[in-house]
Design a protein around this motif. Structure first.
Motif, PDB file in Angstrom:
ATOM      1  N   ARG A  92       0.819  -1.218   0.000  1.00 13.04           N
ATOM      2  CA  ARG A  92       0.000   0.000   0.000  1.00 13.04           C
ATOM      3  C   ARG A  92       0.852   1.267   0.000  1.00 13.04           C
ATOM      4  O   ARG A  92       0.318   2.377   0.095  1.00 13.04           O
ATOM      5  N   GLY A  93       2.179   1.081  -0.110  1.00  9.68           N
ATOM      6  CA  GLY A  93       3.072   2.221  -0.188  1.00  9.68           C
ATOM      7  C   GLY A  93       3.223   2.990   1.105  1.00  9.68           C
ATOM      8  O   GLY A  93       3.574   4.181   1.092  1.00  9.68           O
ATOM      9  N   LEU A  94       3.012   2.319   2.236  1.00 13.04           N
ATOM     10  CA  LEU A  94       3.046   3.005   3.524  1.00 13.04           C
ATOM     11  C   LEU A  94       4.361   2.827   4.274  1.00 13.04           C
ATOM     12  O   LEU A  94       4.543   3.417   5.337  1.00 13.04           O
ATOM     13  N   LEU A  95       5.279   2.005   3.721  1.00 14.11           N
ATOM     14  CA  LEU A  95       6.591   1.800   4.337  1.00 14.11           C
ATOM     15  C   LEU A  95       7.684   2.320   3.412  1.00 14.11           C
ATOM     16  O   LEU A  95       7.520   2.345   2.189  1.00 14.11           O
ATOM     17  N   TYR A  96       8.793   2.712   4.007  1.00 12.28           N
ATOM     18  CA  TYR A  96       9.954   3.061   3.194  1.00 12.28           C
ATOM     19  C   TYR A  96      11.217   2.610   3.919  1.00 12.28           C
ATOM     20  O   TYR A  96      11.262   2.574   5.154  1.00 12.28           O
ATOM     21  N   PRO A  97      12.253   2.227   3.131  1.00 10.87           N
ATOM     22  CA  PRO A  97      13.506   1.786   3.756  1.00 10.87           C
ATOM     23  C   PRO A  97      14.279   2.976   4.297  1.00 10.87           C
ATOM     24  O   PRO A  97      14.291   4.054   3.696  1.00 10.87           O
ATOM     25  N   CYS A  98      14.931   2.758   5.432  1.00 17.87           N
ATOM     26  CA  CYS A  98      15.722   3.818   6.068  1.00 17.87           C
ATOM     27  C   CYS A  98      17.116   3.284   6.362  1.00 17.87           C
ATOM     28  O   CYS A  98      17.253   2.210   6.951  1.00 17.87           O
ATOM     29  N   PHE A  99      18.130   4.032   5.964  1.00 14.67           N
ATOM     30  CA  PHE A  99      19.519   3.609   6.103  1.00 14.67           C
ATOM     31  C   PHE A  99      20.243   4.379   7.215  1.00 14.67           C
ATOM     32  O   PHE A  99      21.424   4.168   7.438  1.00 14.67           O
ATOM     33  N   CYS A 100      19.550   5.258   7.901  1.00 16.63           N
ATOM     34  CA  CYS A 100      20.169   6.109   8.918  1.00 16.63           C
ATOM     35  C   CYS A 100      20.504   5.317  10.175  1.00 16.63           C
ATOM     36  O   CYS A 100      19.803   4.362  10.542  1.00 16.63           O
ATOM     37  N   THR A 101      21.556   5.730  10.839  1.00 21.42           N
ATOM     38  CA  THR A 101      21.909   5.181  12.143  1.00 21.42           C
ATOM     39  C   THR A 101      21.330   6.081  13.228  1.00 21.42           C
ATOM     40  O   THR A 101      20.889   7.205  12.969  1.00 21.42           O
ATOM     41  N   ARG A 102      21.363   5.595  14.460  1.00 21.32           N
ATOM     42  CA  ARG A 102      20.908   6.431  15.568  1.00 21.32           C
ATOM     43  C   ARG A 102      21.754   7.685  15.690  1.00 21.32           C
ATOM     44  O   ARG A 102      21.251   8.760  16.028  1.00 21.32           O
ATOM     45  N   ALA A 145       0.047   7.207   6.083  1.00 22.50           N
ATOM     46  CA  ALA A 145      -0.829   6.187   6.655  1.00 22.50           C
ATOM     47  C   ALA A 145      -2.124   6.804   7.154  1.00 22.50           C
ATOM     48  O   ALA A 145      -3.224   6.270   6.922  1.00 22.50           O
ATOM     49  N   LEU A 146      -2.028   7.922   7.853  1.00 21.12           N
ATOM     50  CA  LEU A 146      -3.229   8.594   8.343  1.00 21.12           C
ATOM     51  C   LEU A 146      -4.095   9.073   7.184  1.00 21.12           C
ATOM     52  O   LEU A 146      -5.320   8.944   7.216  1.00 21.12           O
TER      53      LEU A 146
END
Length: 282
Positions: A92-102, A145-146
């Protein structure tokens, strides 16, 4: 409605009085209402979960006189449920990959702050061609999402706070699948509570803010919303909540020292706390 509660510890260390306090409340609420009490081991953190901690959890609960209904369940055996939920949200296109660290997030001058510290600033949201061969987590695009739900009024009821209007945006774009684990706490606990028919979630008030996210996930995945009972926490001599990382005395140490676990449980029920331990005000 048949009441069904659960106690869901992570086997990343020994249980302490704070765990006993929470387990008792979930167990006793179910028993007082003629309901069921389930034990679920949240063991999908493969780098920290240990079999010896699982065995200690079982012995500690039996020592306290707490019996559970049915077999003990393990999140590590339920990964297909989490993957199905993730696949649904991705489609549904509501997730995306994230490569950032804390460290990347903490260093961002644009990162707003929420109840638990810096929120994710959206650095990886909208990347054109993300390289999924690199380590990454999957984040929920909360605004999208909302919007997909028509920006509904999401409500839940808490036994202590009353009716609550969810504000999932206050948590930012939360992680639903970690770099080092197949699902985050938010996703796994929401899916499990629904799949196991939990009607009343009894847990510490330190997890109150997480319910804003869980209520959104329930709406997205078409899951029921349980009643919540976010109980006050036990505090140590320094006024902070009892926690493994702060060296809170373990139940195992008390058990091996010959203390009577059932007597301890009864004292906790009656509000008779050990010296130096206090219950926070609700």
């Amino acid at each position: 409605m048949v009441v069904h509660t659960r106690f869901a510890p992570s086997p990343t260390g020994r249980l302490h009085l704070g765990h006993a306090w929470s387990a008792l409340q979930a167990h006793d609420f179910a028993r007082a209402n003629g309901g069921a009490f389930t034990l679920r081991i949240e063991d999908i953190d493969g780098t920290r979960s240990r079999p010896e901690h699982v065995e200690a959890i079982l012995r500690d609960l039996e020592w306290l006189g707490l019996g559970w209904d049915g077999e003990v369940t393990f999140q590590s055996r339920r990964l297909a449920l989490y993957e199905a939920a993730l696949d649904d949200l991705r489609a549904r296109g509501l997730l995306y990959p994230c490569f950032c660290t804390r460290a990347d997030i903490a260093a961002s001058l644009t990162a707003p702050h929420g109840p638990e510290g810096p929120l994710y600033p959206g650095t990886c949201r909208g990347l054109d061609a993300p390289d999924l061969s690199k380590p990454h987590c999957w984040r929920l695009d909360v605004a999208k999402a909302l919007a997909s739900l028509g920006d509904p009024e999401l409500l839940w009821h808490d036994a202590f706070a009353g009716q609550v209007r969810a504000d999932p945006a206050s948590a930012g774009d939360v992680v639903l699948a970690r770099k080092d684990a197949p699902a985050s706490y938010h996703l796994a606990v929401t899916v499990d509570d629904a799949a196991q028919g939990v009607t009343h979630v009894v847990r510490g008030v330190d997890l109150f803010a997480a319910t804003h996210v869980h209520r959104l996930l329930q709406a997205l995945l078409g899951l029921p919303t349980p009643e919540y009972r976010h109980h006050p926490l036990l505090l140590g001599p320094d006024g902070t909540r009892l926690a493994k990382r702060h060296g809170a005395p373990s139940l195992e140490a008390m058990r091996l020292a010959g203390e009577d676990g059932r007597a301890l449980a009864e004292r906790l029920r009656n509000g008779q706390l050990p010296v130096g331990i206090a219950a926070a005000q609700a």
